[in-house]
Write a protein that holds these residues in place. Structure first.
Motif, PDB file in Angstrom:
ATOM      1  N   SER A 104      39.014   1.761   9.174  1.00 31.41           N
ATOM      2  CA  SER A 104      39.411   2.610  10.289  1.00 31.41           C
ATOM      3  C   SER A 104      38.393   2.537  11.419  1.00 31.41           C
ATOM      4  N   ALA A 105      37.115   2.622  11.073  1.00 27.38           N
ATOM      5  CA  ALA A 105      36.054   2.627  12.081  1.00 27.38           C
ATOM      6  C   ALA A 105      36.038   1.330  12.887  1.00 27.38           C
ATOM      7  N   LEU A 124      45.214  -0.732  18.577  1.00 26.50           N
ATOM      8  CA  LEU A 124      44.308  -0.864  17.438  1.00 26.50           C
ATOM      9  C   LEU A 124      43.571   0.436  17.158  1.00 26.50           C
ATOM     10  N   ALA A 125      43.077   1.092  18.212  1.00 25.96           N
ATOM     11  CA  ALA A 125      42.369   2.353  18.018  1.00 25.96           C
ATOM     12  C   ALA A 125      43.302   3.413  17.452  1.00 25.96           C
ATOM     13  N   ALA A 126      44.566   3.407  17.896  1.00 23.89           N
ATOM     14  CA  ALA A 126      45.542   4.360  17.352  1.00 23.89           C
ATOM     15  C   ALA A 126      45.767   4.110  15.864  1.00 23.89           C
ATOM     16  N   TYR A 127      45.835   2.842  15.481  1.00 24.78           N
ATOM     17  CA  TYR A 127      45.957   2.518  14.056  1.00 24.78           C
ATOM     18  C   TYR A 127      44.712   2.975  13.292  1.00 24.78           C
ATOM     19  N   GLY A 128      43.552   2.830  13.935  1.00 24.20           N
ATOM     20  CA  GLY A 128      42.320   3.269  13.286  1.00 24.20           C
ATOM     21  C   GLY A 128      42.306   4.766  13.049  1.00 24.20           C
ATOM     22  N   VAL A 129      42.726   5.534  14.056  1.00 20.07           N
ATOM     23  CA  VAL A 129      42.808   6.988  13.894  1.00 20.07           C
ATOM     24  C   VAL A 129      43.841   7.337  12.836  1.00 20.07           C
ATOM     25  N   LEU A 133      43.027   9.385   9.144  1.00 21.39           N
ATOM     26  CA  LEU A 133      43.723  10.559   8.617  1.00 21.39           C
ATOM     27  C   LEU A 133      44.643  10.196   7.448  1.00 21.39           C
ATOM     28  N   GLY A 134      45.188   8.983   7.505  1.00 17.47           N
ATOM     29  CA  GLY A 134      46.173   8.573   6.504  1.00 17.47           C
ATOM     30  C   GLY A 134      45.610   8.340   5.117  1.00 17.47           C
ATOM     31  N   VAL A 135      44.284   8.225   4.995  1.00 18.37           N
ATOM     32  CA  VAL A 135      43.715   8.016   3.662  1.00 18.37           C
ATOM     33  C   VAL A 135      44.034   9.188   2.738  1.00 18.37           C
ATOM     34  N   TRP A 136      44.283  10.357   3.320  1.00 14.00           N
ATOM     35  CA  TRP A 136      44.609  11.509   2.482  1.00 14.00           C
ATOM     36  C   TRP A 136      46.009  11.383   1.889  1.00 14.00           C
ATOM     37  N   ALA A 137      46.824  10.489   2.447  1.00 12.42           N
ATOM     38  CA  ALA A 137      48.191  10.333   1.951  1.00 12.42           C
ATOM     39  C   ALA A 137      48.302   9.327   0.815  1.00 12.42           C
TER      40      ALA A 137
END
Length: 386
Positions: A104-105, A124-129, A133-137
């Motif tokens: 993500s970073a 790309l930055a939007a995918y990173g953000v 957050l998506g790791v919690w899913a």
């Protein structure tokens, strides 16, 4: 101590369908991005409204089949890829989350640089953000993936004037800066907004991609033919039909409706495009089960394997061609000639990606993101398991 972080998938282990989908959809990404640079006395949805009959026909084609349809497919494949990474890890959930946060970073940093230097509409930055957050899913039950995806999709379909497909604004100074100072001063304000708001639209296909990746649907299409066929037929049909109110308006086939009507058909165009992205992915994977691996197929798949590098290559072309202090062709090119430029740019990336494949070279940005993600000196040559 044995690492629990498994490296990227070997080339010989990669399924053709997802790579072919990424490679082909980069053509749609080029078509979707490039027309937003065009100027005109009247602009609607990123299309000058004073073009010829050919321009109007191309406008209809892009608004029907491309705009708002390609990026959701990449969102699906992004989620699918995250599911593949998670499946390969043998350590704790937290170890996997930290690995994904590193990915993500690097996407956020790379996306910020991309936006500042080349293309302010960076995703790309939007995918990173989204990934941050998506790791919690990754541990959510399947039903919650669908519930949240449907809820967010329903929100994006609500009436409003935020859809790019109905925007009457032409390219601004952040998009077409007259000088470097304006470029940096404007884009540093706009880029964070795109990075933070972009994940809202990408979230539904990302979550569906996580679900599909758990079941390896795109990697094992023979086991899921009924689902893929239904998704392809329903998704593409909904995307085409849902696009018509906006597409016919942009092509000047029907008169421009009232503002209230626009606020209804704009979100309809976007929501149907999200469903269409799923349909496109299913359709291309089905096609991949039928085609033989030939030179063209391998070249497009190689483009998909190097999608990050090829996406950034496109932005180099847009920067050179459209930036006012460079070639400044935003007033010269038409919708039709810009579509030809986008197609030629995509074909160039296919040729370059195929050359990299023949040289056993991953691609510079694929190497970079893998090295940071896995904290290893991942070779620039594709891993081949024997």
């Amino acid at each position: 101590m044995t690492s629990t972080e498994q490296g990227p998938t070997a080339v010989t282990d990669r399924a053709l369908g997802p790579d072919l989908a990424r490679g082909f959809m980069l053509l749609f990404i080029a078509l979707a991005n490039s027309h937003y640079f065009l100027r005109g006395p009247s602009v609607l949805g990123g299309f000058p409204q004073d073009g010829s009959a050919v321009d109007r026909a191309v406008t209809w084609l892009i608004a029907t089949f491309v705009d708002g349809r390609a990026f959701p497919m990449f969102g699906l494949l992004f989620g699918y890829g995250v599911a593949q990474i998670v499946r390969r890890q043998t350590g704790t959930v937290w170890a996997t989350r930290f690995l994904l946060w590193r990915r993500s970073a690097v996407l956020v940093v790379l996306g910020f640089l991309h936006a500042m230097l080349l293309y302010v509409g960076d995703i790309l930055a939007a995918y990173g953000v989204l990934l941050f957050l998506g790791v919690w899913a990754i541990r959510w039950k399947d039903r919650w993936l669908f519930v949240v995806a449907l809820f967010v999709l329903a929100l994006t379909a609500l009436p409003g004037d935020t859809s790019l497909s109905i925007s009457a604004d032409g390219p601004d100074a952040a998009m077409l800066p007259p000088d470097l100072w304006t470029q940096f001063s404007q884009r540093i304000l706009v880029s964070p907004v795109i990075a933070l708001l972009g994940p809202i639209g990408f979230l539904p296909p990302f979550l569906i991609g996580l679900w599909a990746g758990r079941r390896r649907i795109l990697e094992r299409p023979a086991e899921h033919l009924r689902l893929l066929r239904a998704t392809a037929v329903a998704g593409v049909t909904i995307a085409v039909l849902g696009a018509q109110p906006v597409a016919l308006t942009l092509a000047r086939v029907i008169d421009r409706p009232s503002r209230d009507t626009f606020n209804l058909i704009g979100p309809l165009h976007d929501a149907s495009g999200t469903i269409g992205g799923l349909g496109y992915a299913a359709l291309i994977v089905l096609i991949a089960t039928r085609v033989r691996r030939g030179r063209v197929t391998e070249a497009i798949a190689a483009t998909g394997q190097r999608s990050l590098t090829c996406y950034l290559m496109q932005s180099v072309v847009w920067a050179i061609v459209f930036t006012p202090y460079l070639l400044d062709l935003s007033d010269t090119l038409t919708v039709a000639t810009t579509a030809l430029l986008a197609t030629a740019t995509w074909m160039l990336t296919v040729v370059l990606a195929d050359r990299m494949r023949r040289a056993d070279y991953r691609g510079p940005f694929e190497v970079l993101i893998r090295r940071i993600t896995y904290r290893t000196g991942v070779s620039s040559r594709p891993a081949v398991r024997r």
